[in-house]
Structures are given as C-alpha cells and as structure tokens.
Design a protein around this motif. Sequence first.
Motif, PDB file in Angstrom:
ATOM      1  N   LEU A   1       2.801  -8.955  -3.152  1.00 33.65           N
ATOM      2  CA  LEU A   1       2.995  -7.753  -2.696  1.00 33.65           C
ATOM      3  C   LEU A   1       3.881  -6.849  -3.275  1.00 33.65           C
ATOM      4  O   LEU A   1       4.689  -7.135  -4.147  1.00 33.65           O
ATOM      5  N   LEU A   2       3.689  -5.307  -3.220  1.00 38.89           N
ATOM      6  CA  LEU A   2       4.730  -4.412  -3.725  1.00 38.89           C
ATOM      7  C   LEU A   2       5.708  -3.824  -2.852  1.00 38.89           C
ATOM      8  O   LEU A   2       5.110  -3.767  -1.652  1.00 38.89           O
ATOM      9  N   TRP A   3       6.970  -3.855  -2.806  1.00 37.82           N
ATOM     10  CA  TRP A   3       7.815  -3.578  -2.105  1.00 37.82           C
ATOM     11  C   TRP A   3       8.946  -2.693  -2.669  1.00 37.82           C
ATOM     12  O   TRP A   3       9.507  -2.951  -3.784  1.00 37.82           O
ATOM     13  N   ASN A   4       9.373  -1.455  -1.907  1.00 40.34           N
ATOM     14  CA  ASN A   4      10.521  -0.679  -2.116  1.00 40.34           C
ATOM     15  C   ASN A   4      11.474  -1.068  -1.244  1.00 40.34           C
ATOM     16  O   ASN A   4      11.551  -0.557  -0.186  1.00 40.34           O
ATOM     17  N   PRO A   5      12.716  -1.657  -1.741  1.00 40.12           N
ATOM     18  CA  PRO A   5      13.884  -1.846  -0.992  1.00 40.12           C
ATOM     19  C   PRO A   5      14.541  -0.734  -0.327  1.00 40.12           C
ATOM     20  O   PRO A   5      15.289  -0.916   0.414  1.00 40.12           O
ATOM     21  N   ILE A   6      14.216   0.486  -1.056  1.00 42.63           N
ATOM     22  CA  ILE A   6      15.191   1.710  -0.530  1.00 42.63           C
ATOM     23  C   ILE A   6      14.375   2.098   0.676  1.00 42.63           C
ATOM     24  O   ILE A   6      14.974   2.409   1.668  1.00 42.63           O
ATOM     25  N   THR A   7      13.080   2.300   0.814  1.00 47.28           N
ATOM     26  CA  THR A   7      12.339   2.892   1.899  1.00 47.28           C
ATOM     27  C   THR A   7      11.843   1.707   2.705  1.00 47.28           C
ATOM     28  O   THR A   7      11.357   2.058   4.053  1.00 47.28           O
TER      29      THR A   7
ATOM     30  N   LYS B   1       3.453  -3.303   0.299  1.00 48.21           N
ATOM     31  CA  LYS B   1       1.963  -2.944   0.133  1.00 48.21           C
ATOM     32  C   LYS B   1       1.304  -4.423  -0.364  1.00 48.21           C
ATOM     33  O   LYS B   1       1.702  -4.782  -1.421  1.00 48.21           O
ATOM     34  N   HIS B   2       0.477  -5.090   0.513  1.00 50.73           N
ATOM     35  CA  HIS B   2      -0.044  -6.437   0.155  1.00 50.73           C
ATOM     36  C   HIS B   2      -1.044  -6.158  -0.825  1.00 50.73           C
ATOM     37  O   HIS B   2      -2.034  -5.077  -0.873  1.00 50.73           O
ATOM     38  N   LEU B   3      -1.117  -6.809  -2.023  1.00 52.54           N
ATOM     39  CA  LEU B   3      -2.019  -6.874  -3.023  1.00 52.54           C
ATOM     40  C   LEU B   3      -3.079  -7.577  -2.855  1.00 52.54           C
ATOM     41  O   LEU B   3      -4.073  -7.510  -3.830  1.00 52.54           O
ATOM     42  N   SER B   4      -3.132  -8.774  -2.357  1.00 50.20           N
ATOM     43  CA  SER B   4      -4.131  -9.931  -2.212  1.00 50.20           C
ATOM     44  C   SER B   4      -5.097  -9.319  -0.979  1.00 50.20           C
ATOM     45  O   SER B   4      -4.709  -8.870  -0.104  1.00 50.20           O
ATOM     46  N   LYS B   5      -6.459  -9.782  -1.472  1.00 52.15           N
ATOM     47  CA  LYS B   5      -7.539  -9.473  -0.691  1.00 52.15           C
ATOM     48  C   LYS B   5      -8.109 -10.571  -0.191  1.00 52.15           C
ATOM     49  O   LYS B   5      -7.838 -11.757  -0.824  1.00 52.15           O
ATOM     50  N   PRO B   6      -8.832 -10.694   0.965  1.00 50.69           N
ATOM     51  CA  PRO B   6      -9.629 -11.750   1.342  1.00 50.69           C
ATOM     52  C   PRO B   6     -10.590 -12.637   0.567  1.00 50.69           C
ATOM     53  O   PRO B   6     -10.854 -13.737   0.631  1.00 50.69           O
ATOM     54  N   ASP B   7     -10.984 -11.759  -0.614  1.00 55.21           N
ATOM     55  CA  ASP B   7     -11.742 -12.159  -1.728  1.00 55.21           C
ATOM     56  C   ASP B   7     -11.088 -13.101  -2.660  1.00 55.21           C
ATOM     57  O   ASP B   7     -11.612 -13.349  -3.759  1.00 55.21           O
TER      58      ASP B   7
ATOM     59  N   ILE C   1      -6.503  -5.349 -12.916  1.00 54.10           N
ATOM     60  CA  ILE C   1      -5.352  -4.417 -13.021  1.00 54.10           C
ATOM     61  C   ILE C   1      -5.383  -3.575 -11.322  1.00 54.10           C
ATOM     62  O   ILE C   1      -6.566  -3.181 -11.136  1.00 54.10           O
ATOM     63  N   TYR C   2      -4.571  -3.717 -10.879  1.00 54.76           N
ATOM     64  CA  TYR C   2      -4.575  -2.853  -9.656  1.00 54.76           C
ATOM     65  C   TYR C   2      -3.847  -1.659  -9.857  1.00 54.76           C
ATOM     66  O   TYR C   2      -2.821  -1.469 -10.448  1.00 54.76           O
ATOM     67  N   SER C   3      -4.666  -0.364  -8.982  1.00 54.28           N
ATOM     68  CA  SER C   3      -4.144   0.774  -9.126  1.00 54.28           C
ATOM     69  C   SER C   3      -3.756   1.257  -7.873  1.00 54.28           C
ATOM     70  O   SER C   3      -4.242   1.200  -6.945  1.00 54.28           O
ATOM     71  N   ARG C   4      -2.286   1.714  -8.006  1.00 60.47           N
ATOM     72  CA  ARG C   4      -1.603   1.909  -6.695  1.00 60.47           C
ATOM     73  C   ARG C   4      -2.030   3.406  -6.215  1.00 60.47           C
ATOM     74  O   ARG C   4      -2.168   3.652  -4.989  1.00 60.47           O
ATOM     75  N   LYS C   5      -2.506   4.415  -7.014  1.00 60.70           N
ATOM     76  CA  LYS C   5      -2.971   5.586  -6.608  1.00 60.70           C
ATOM     77  C   LYS C   5      -4.113   5.594  -5.726  1.00 60.70           C
ATOM     78  O   LYS C   5      -4.390   6.099  -4.789  1.00 60.70           O
ATOM     79  N   ILE C   6      -5.270   4.821  -6.215  1.00 63.56           N
ATOM     80  CA  ILE C   6      -6.404   4.543  -5.364  1.00 63.56           C
ATOM     81  C   ILE C   6      -6.561   3.225  -4.667  1.00 63.56           C
ATOM     82  O   ILE C   6      -7.637   3.125  -4.268  1.00 63.56           O
ATOM     83  N   ASP C   7      -5.674   2.540  -4.709  1.00 62.08           N
ATOM     84  CA  ASP C   7      -5.536   1.405  -3.943  1.00 62.08           C
ATOM     85  C   ASP C   7      -6.846   0.529  -4.236  1.00 62.08           C
ATOM     86  O   ASP C   7      -7.282   0.147  -3.381  1.00 62.08           O
TER      87      ASP C   7
END
Length: 215
Positions: free
Chosen positions: A111-117, A121-127, A165-171
């Motif tokens: 997962l990606l984590w913003n410690p300030i806010t 966001k979980h990056l892993s999927k059921p597949d 490659i995971y894209s944060r913009k388009i998830d």
Amino acid sequence: MVDLSVEIIVSEILTRVPAKVVGRSKCVCKEWCALLSTQEFLRVHANRSLNSSNQRILFVGDHSISVHPINVQSGVYGPSTIVSFPFNDISIHSHLNGLLCLHLNNTSELLLWNPITRAYKHLSKPDCHGFFEHNSDTIGLYMDAYDDYKVLHVKCRCRAFVVSIYSRKIDSRRNIHFITEPEYVNPTFSWSTGTLCCDTLYFTVASAMLEIKMW
C-alpha cells in the motif's frame, strides 16, 4: 470589499496551501475540481511546496513516525507530531515525495501511505497483482513525464520476471516486458529497492558470491 475571481483564488491562494486542503477544495464545485486538477496547477503547487516552511522530516520508529517541520536552510526542525502506522506488522520498502510504500507482513499486501494526511491506498488486488514476497520481489517509485506517481514492482516467479507498473493517477496496473541478464532470474541473486536518480531507477543486484551488478 473586493471580490476575488476564482482564477486568483486558485493561482495565488490554493497553490500555497497543503495538499490536504487542495483535496478538500476539489469538492467545492466542478469548476474548482477542474482547475485544481490541471497540470499547470500541479506544477505551481509542487514548486511552492518546496519552500522551507512546507518541508517535513520523518523519524521512523517501530510503531510510529515522528513528523517535524524543518527549515531547510538552517537545518532546524520544530515540535513533532506523532503519527501511528495505519496497520500493525509492516515494513517500509520505498519512499518518494512524502509517500511511503508499505508491505503488510501478515498478508503480503502493498500500500501507499501519506503520513501527513494519514491517507493510504491498497495496491494489491484479489487477482494477486501487487502481492509482495520478501525474498524475490523489489519495488521502485518514480514520477513520469506527466507527473503521474508510478510504482514499479519486479517479481521473480518460477525463474522468470513478472514486472508491473501501478499508476496512481488512473488507479490501474499493467504488466510490461522486462529484459535483463538471464542469470539474474536465479534465486541466488537478490535485488535492492530501486533508487531514483535523474529520472532513472537503479537497482543493485547481488549474488551469494558477493558479486555486485548495477541494472
């Protein structure tokens, strides 16, 4: 009293506020959401966020992170704010521009984590996309030419690399073709976390014989 136009509010005020405020401001109306999502706004906001008054330094402990404001010019940092990790039993694998890439040791999720806010966001999927194995996987974070935050995940499975490659913009996540020396697929080789330098990700590849290569 002079009324300020939306353009002035966006360009002169909202480009100077923290990212958390920008995110909330997108909910005001569709016009604000559109203006706050443009590449020009993101560029100006990022440049102004580099001011010393907006910089933070993180001290990472076993169960929490201590966040301090820091004056880059003097090196002096202010009172801390203690932030707890969003989950127990985690490992930090990479970081870039204030975001941390975490591994949940119990479930092998990323997962990606913003410690300030405190947002994550979980990056892993059921597949099984995004699940991380300590002994055979590595991670690299970078920004592309369109200011899209990307997570490169290199996995070695059955003596073959699977790279996504995971894209944060388009998830979303996509697999890419990956070429490297055949011997590096051997499980005796270990890969370091990616280091971003001059828009290129570098990995240190080492074998049990202590031979070190750069990819």
